[in-house]
Design a protein around this motif. Structure first.
Motif, PDB file in Angstrom:
ATOM      1  N   SER A 154       1.300  52.971  19.051  1.00 46.10           N
ATOM      2  CA  SER A 154       2.704  53.179  18.700  1.00 46.10           C
ATOM      3  C   SER A 154       3.536  51.908  18.719  1.00 46.10           C
ATOM      4  O   SER A 154       4.563  51.831  18.032  1.00 46.10           O
ATOM      5  CB  SER A 154       3.336  54.201  19.657  1.00 46.10           C
ATOM      6  N   THR A 155       3.134  50.908  19.499  1.00 41.16           N
ATOM      7  CA  THR A 155       3.935  49.681  19.609  1.00 41.16           C
ATOM      8  C   THR A 155       3.089  48.426  19.408  1.00 41.16           C
ATOM      9  O   THR A 155       3.497  47.339  19.804  1.00 41.16           O
ATOM     10  CB  THR A 155       4.634  49.616  20.982  1.00 41.16           C
ATOM     11  N   ALA A 205       7.235  60.787  14.824  1.00 38.26           N
ATOM     12  CA  ALA A 205       6.571  59.999  15.861  1.00 38.26           C
ATOM     13  C   ALA A 205       7.593  59.545  16.895  1.00 38.26           C
ATOM     14  O   ALA A 205       8.776  59.388  16.595  1.00 38.26           O
ATOM     15  CB  ALA A 205       5.884  58.792  15.236  1.00 38.26           C
ATOM     16  N   THR A 252      -3.807  56.608  20.082  1.00 44.31           N
ATOM     17  CA  THR A 252      -2.492  56.463  19.458  1.00 44.31           C
ATOM     18  C   THR A 252      -1.994  55.047  19.672  1.00 44.31           C
ATOM     19  O   THR A 252      -1.934  54.569  20.814  1.00 44.31           O
ATOM     20  CB  THR A 252      -1.493  57.459  20.061  1.00 44.31           C
ATOM     21  N   GLY A 256       0.237  52.045  23.489  1.00 48.51           N
ATOM     22  CA  GLY A 256      -0.121  53.391  23.073  1.00 48.51           C
ATOM     23  C   GLY A 256      -0.878  54.125  24.162  1.00 48.51           C
ATOM     24  O   GLY A 256      -0.648  53.915  25.355  1.00 48.51           O
ATOM     25  N   PHE A 311       2.576  52.869  13.097  1.00 52.22           N
ATOM     26  CA  PHE A 311       2.151  53.962  13.968  1.00 52.22           C
ATOM     27  C   PHE A 311       0.815  54.464  13.457  1.00 52.22           C
ATOM     28  O   PHE A 311       0.669  54.798  12.276  1.00 52.22           O
ATOM     29  CB  PHE A 311       3.180  55.096  13.960  1.00 52.22           C
TER      30      PHE A 311
END
Length: 414
Positions: free
Chosen positions: A326-327, A47, A324, A294, A333
Motif C-alpha cells: 500500500s505504501t 483502498a 498487500t 503493507g 496499490f
C-alpha cells in the motif's frame, strides 16, 4: 475482474498485530471485507487512504481491455476472446468520530470481439460496503455487505468454484458486535446471511446460508490471549437436504513480535443431515505480518459449507495467502492472493455428491498517474478439477489479463 470470491475469510478480529506488541482481544476496527474482494474498478477508490475528507463522494468511469482464454469456463468447449469494458462506478466515504461508512458500486458493459452475441450492457455488477458505529466506548457495531453479479460463476461463489458460464449472483450480509467487557476480556458476536442464485440454463445449484459466530477472548498476558468460540451454520442447498452444523472451538492468539501475530483455533463440526449426525474436524490458523509498506498473511480454514454452484453440505478446506503493498510507492496499490480450496460432501456418497478442488491466483494493481486519473491492471488464474465421484463434472483452466484507465472526480463535504 474480481468478485467476493477473490479472497477467503479474513482473519478473526484481533489477529492483526498491535503496534505495541500486545494482544487485547477483538479489535474495534471497521468490519473486514478482504481487499482482494474488490473489483478493479473499486480497488483504487476503496483502498485504505483513498478518502480525502469527512464525506467523500467519487463518481468515476473506466475503460479496459481483457484477454480471456476460456470464456465458457469449460475445458470441453474452450474458446478465447478479447473483451472491451466500460465501467461506471460510484464510491462513498463517511468518516466521523463515532461512525464510519465505506461503500462502492460498479457495473460493466462488455463488448466481445469474437463472440459478439455475448456482449451485454450489465454483464457484471459489484457492490461492497462496510460500516461501523461506536455505541459506547466499549461497544462497537459493524456491518458488511458484498453483492456480485456475473456470467462467470466462479466470481460469485465464496470458494471460487466454477459451475460454468451462467448468469449468477450472490449477496453476503454480515452484521457484528464487539464488546470490550474488561481490559482483559472481550466478546464478539457475528451473523451471516448468504444467498447464491443461478439463472437460466446451467448446472449451478441455488443455496441459502445462515450463520452465527461468537468468540470470547481473554488476555492472559500482554502478548497471549485465549479464545473460546461457538459457531452455528444452517445450509439450505435447494436441490439437497437442509443441514445444521454446530462448531465449538478453542484456540489462542499470540504476538510473536510487535508486527507478527499467530492465531489458531480448533474443534469439531457436528452436522445434522437427513436424520444422521456427522462429526468432522474444524478450525482456523493464520499468520499475519505487518510491514511499513503493507502486510502479508497466510491462512487455513476448515469447516462445513456449500461448494459454490455445486451445492450440497460439504467439508471445505482452504489454504490462502495475501500480500498487500500500500505504501511501497506513492500512488501504487497492489494485492496478490493465491488460494487452494477443496470440498467434499459430508456423509456417504449419494446422488448430488460433491468432490471438487480449485487453485486460484489473483493479482490486482492500481496506480494514480494524475490527480483524477489512474491506471489499473490484473491477472487471474483458475485451475479446477472434479473427481469421478462428483455428480457435476466441470474441469476448467482459465487465465484472464486485464488493463484499463480510470477517470474520477471526488466531491468532498464537511
Amino acid at each position: 475482474m474480481a468478485s467476493y470470491a477473490w479472497g477467503q475469510e479474513p482473519p478473526p478480529r484481533g489477529v492483526g498485530a498491535q503496534p505495541s506488541g500486545t494482544v487485547t482481544g477483538p479489535a474495534a476496527g471497521p468490519p473486514s471485507l478482504p481487499i482482494a474482494a474488490y473489483p478493479l474498478e473499486l480497488l483504487g477508490l476503496l483502498a485504505p487512504g483513498a478518502q480525502r475528507g469527512p464525506v467523500t463522494l467519487t463518481p468515476s468511469i473506466s475503460v479496459s481491455e481483457e484477454y480471456n482464454d476460456n470464456i465458457f469456463l469449460d475445458n470441453r468447449d474452450r474458446q478465447w476472446d478479447f473483451i472491451t469494458s466500460f465501467s461506471p462506478a460510484l464510491t462513498l466515504y463517511v468518516n466521523r468520530p463515532s461512525y464510519q461508512l465505506s461503500a462502492g458500486y460498479s457495473f460493466s458493459a462488455d463488448l466481445y470481439a469474437r463472440e459478439d452475441r455475448l456482449s451485454n450492457a450489465f454483464d457484471r455488477q459489484n457492490l461492497v460496503a462496510t460500516a461501523l458505529y461506536r455505541l459506547t466506548p466499549g461497544v462497537t457495531l459493524t456491518v458488511a455487505d458484498a453483492f456480485a453479479y456475473d456470467r462467470s460463476s466462479n466470481r460469485v461463489a465464496a470458494q471460487g468454484f466454477s459451475s460454468g458460464r451462467q448468469k449468477s449472483w450472490s449477496n453476503n450480509f454480515t452484521p457484528g458486535m464487539t464488546w470490550q467487557m474488561t481490559p482483559q476480556d472481550s466478546l464478539s458476536l457475528g451473523a451471516t446471511y448468504g444467498v447464491l442464485r443461478f439463472e437460466g440454463a446451467g448446472t449451478g445449484v441455488d443455496s441459502d446460508t445462515l450463520g452465527f459466530q461468537s468468540n470470547l477472548t481473554h488476555a492472559f498476558t500482554p502478548r497471549f490471549s485465549g479464545i473460546i468460540a461457538y459457531g452455528f451454520t444452517y445450509l439450505d442447498p435447494h436441490e439437497d437436504d437442509v443441514s445444521r452444523t454446530h462448531t465449538p472451538t478453542v484456540g489462542f492468539i499470540y504476538a510473536l513480535t510487535p508486527t507478527l501475530t499467530a492465531s489458531i483455533t480448533g474443534g469439531a463440526s457436528l452436522t445434522e443431515l437427513r436424520g444422521d449426525t456427522f462429526v468432522s474436524p474444524a478450525g482456523t490458523a493464520s499468520l499475519v505480518q505487518v510491514f511499513s509498506f503493507g502486510s502479508a498473511s497466510l491462512q487455513y480454514n476448515r469447516g462445513v459449507s456449500v461448494a459454490g454452484g455445486f451445492g450440497g453440505t460439504n467439508n471445505t478446506q482452504t489454504v490462502s495467502a495475501a500480500l498487500t503493498l500500500s505504501t511501497l510507492l506513492r500512488g501504487l496499490f497492489v494485492v496478490l492472493s493465491p488460494a487452494y480450496s477443496t470440498s467434499e460432501s459430508v456423509g456417504p456418497r449419494r446422488a448430488g455428491h460433491v468432490d471438487v478442488e480449485a487453485v486460484t491466483l489473483n493479482l490486482g494493481a492500481t496506480y494514480q498517474v494524475a490527480q483524477y486519473v489512474a491506471l489499473f491492471g490484473g491477472y487471474t488464474f483458475l485451475r479446477q478439477r472434479t473427481a469421478g465421484s462428483s455428480s457435476i463434472q466441470i474441469d476448467a483452466d482459465q487465465s484472464r489479463v486485464r488493463f484499463g484507465l480510470q477517470v474520477g472526480y471526488p466531491f468532498n463535504f464537511d
